[in-house]
Write a protein that holds these residues in place. Structure first.
Motif, mmCIF file in Angstrom:
data_model
loop_
_atom_site.group_PDB
_atom_site.id
_atom_site.type_symbol
_atom_site.label_atom_id
_atom_site.label_comp_id
_atom_site.label_asym_id
_atom_site.label_seq_id
_atom_site.Cartn_x
_atom_site.Cartn_y
_atom_site.Cartn_z
ATOM 1 N N MET A 1 0.842 -1.195 0.000
ATOM 2 C CA MET A 1 0.000 0.000 0.000
ATOM 3 C C MET A 1 0.876 1.243 0.000
ATOM 4 O O MET A 1 1.771 1.358 0.815
ATOM 5 N N LYS A 2 0.590 2.115 -0.904
ATOM 6 C CA LYS A 2 1.443 3.292 -1.028
ATOM 7 C C LYS A 2 0.616 4.473 -1.502
ATOM 8 O O LYS A 2 -0.169 4.340 -2.443
ATOM 9 N N LEU A 3 0.787 5.597 -0.834
ATOM 10 C CA LEU A 3 0.219 6.849 -1.321
ATOM 11 C C LEU A 3 1.250 7.485 -2.236
ATOM 12 O O LEU A 3 2.456 7.367 -2.006
ATOM 13 N N MET B 1 -4.346 5.739 -3.286
ATOM 14 C CA MET B 1 -3.899 4.639 -2.419
ATOM 15 C C MET B 1 -4.563 3.351 -2.854
ATOM 16 O O MET B 1 -5.770 3.296 -3.020
ATOM 17 N N LYS B 2 -3.788 2.323 -3.023
ATOM 18 C CA LYS B 2 -4.343 1.074 -3.520
ATOM 19 C C LYS B 2 -3.560 -0.093 -2.941
ATOM 20 O O LYS B 2 -2.339 -0.082 -2.921
ATOM 21 N N LEU B 3 -4.302 -1.067 -2.443
ATOM 22 C CA LEU B 3 -3.687 -2.328 -2.046
ATOM 23 C C LEU B 3 -3.688 -3.227 -3.273
ATOM 24 O O LEU B 3 -4.617 -3.181 -4.091
ATOM 25 N N GLY B 4 -2.682 -4.073 -3.413
ATOM 26 C CA GLY B 4 -2.650 -4.999 -4.528
ATOM 27 C C GLY B 4 -3.733 -6.067 -4.406
ATOM 28 O O GLY B 4 -4.288 -6.298 -3.321
ATOM 29 N N ARG B 91 4.803 8.173 2.656
ATOM 30 C CA ARG B 91 6.261 8.165 2.744
ATOM 31 C C ARG B 91 6.783 9.583 2.574
ATOM 32 O O ARG B 91 6.826 10.110 1.462
ATOM 33 N N CYS B 92 7.170 10.162 3.691
ATOM 34 C CA CYS B 92 7.635 11.554 3.689
ATOM 35 C C CYS B 92 8.982 11.647 2.977
ATOM 36 O O CYS B 92 9.931 10.948 3.316
ATOM 37 N N MET B 118 -0.180 11.927 9.354
ATOM 38 C CA MET B 118 -0.451 10.826 8.415
ATOM 39 C C MET B 118 -0.129 9.482 9.068
ATOM 40 O O MET B 118 -0.833 8.485 8.854
ATOM 41 N N LEU B 119 0.930 9.449 9.868
ATOM 42 C CA LEU B 119 1.285 8.183 10.521
ATOM 43 C C LEU B 119 0.303 7.830 11.639
ATOM 44 O O LEU B 119 0.039 6.649 11.881
ATOM 45 N N ARG B 120 -0.276 8.842 12.289
ATOM 46 C CA ARG B 120 -1.315 8.537 13.279
ATOM 47 C C ARG B 120 -2.525 7.877 12.607
ATOM 48 O O ARG B 120 -3.117 6.937 13.155
ATOM 49 N N ALA B 121 -2.869 8.358 11.421
ATOM 50 C CA ALA B 121 -3.989 7.739 10.695
ATOM 51 C C ALA B 121 -3.649 6.300 10.307
ATOM 52 O O ALA B 121 -4.492 5.396 10.395
#
Ligand code: FES
Ligand code: FES
Lengths: 168, 168
Positions: A1-3, B1-4, B91-92, B118-121
């Motif tokens: 999963m990647k934004l 955002m997408k999961l495979g 990914r910052c 974003m990491l809290r989410a």
């Protein structure tokens, strides 16, 4: 999963635009310069933000972008959905219907339990993003700022801000 | 955002393996047939599940896959991380350090507020996935089953189950 990288660029662009004096706009090229990113790539995300009503695009030679609403009214979720699109991360392909001797259709009326669980997690994610406004992010940055961060933005605005309403 | 697509296939494969009689295994080809997906693609995900200690791969001509632990001990988060990898979705790239007249390094000691939010989410998302075990999913499926779903799995096991420990 990647934004995509666009999310970071879009959120930061919105926080910078929130600091602009009233009537001022910044061009996509100026925003791209401030964050050291590609203008053409950022432009795509600014257009998505504009389509979502988060920023307002002023056209013309002294045009550019400004916020379309107050930072209190913009959440992280608004920005993420504008840039990444509304679809959930998990996309059920209904593989439970495949394979030998499939079950009758009536077994598939309710959503698959796996899909439902994945979508509940997505709702938790979105809820956490909805809980953070751009105004809150800016307040957090300000509370860590001894003045240097604000001064840097102001100096950048002095060089790059455009005022579409004023005479050239 | 997408999961495979692998996430759906991996979760469903684990739920099917959970229904296997003790000592039984299913080949990647059988699992792929049951879900109507590509064997080579599924194999990649089964290997990831095996690497994460979720399934156990028995090699040899009558080999295949079985669960490596009980369904109560496997969460959706375990499966998603096994298939998608451990990195957070956001990914910052530290774009706050770019641009003209950058701030001094000391301003970047604390993580960027945007990244932190974003990491809290992401943590909320992972917490929701961690709260669901494979045992719970199976119980949900069973509560909607008038017997047909279980019968279909059993018929498939009759045709496809291998018993690596037994004589051929
Ligand atoms: S069929 Fe898609 S998640 Fe179950
Ligand atoms: S610098 Fe990466 S999110 Fe702020």
């Amino acid at each position: 999963m990647k934004l995509g990288d666009g999310v970071e660029q879009a959120i930061h662009s919105v926080t910078l635009l929130a600091a602009l004096p009233a009537e001022g706009v910044l061009s996509a090229a100026a925003l791209a310069e401030f964050y050291g990113v590609s203008t053409s790539y950022l432009l795509k995300h600014l257009q998505a933000l504009s389509g979502a009503g988060i920023v307002h695009a002023v056209s013309g030679p002294s045009g550019g972008y400004r916020l379309a609403k107050t930072p209190e009214k913009i959440t992280l979720l608004d920005i993420v959905l504008a840039v990444e699109g509304p679809e959930p991360a998990f996309r059920c392909k209904e593989i439970r219907r495949n394979g030998p001797k499939p079950l009758a259709k009536r077994y598939f009326k309710a959503p698959c339990q796996v899909n439902a669980a994945m979508l509940r997690a997505e709702q938790a994610y979105r809820q956490a993003l909805r809980a953070v406004t751009v105004a809150q992010l800016i307040a957090e940055v300000k509370s860590d700022d001894d003045g240097s961060i604000a001064r840097r933005s102001c100096a950048f605005f002095d060089q790059n801000m455009r005022q579409p309403g004023s005479k050239p």
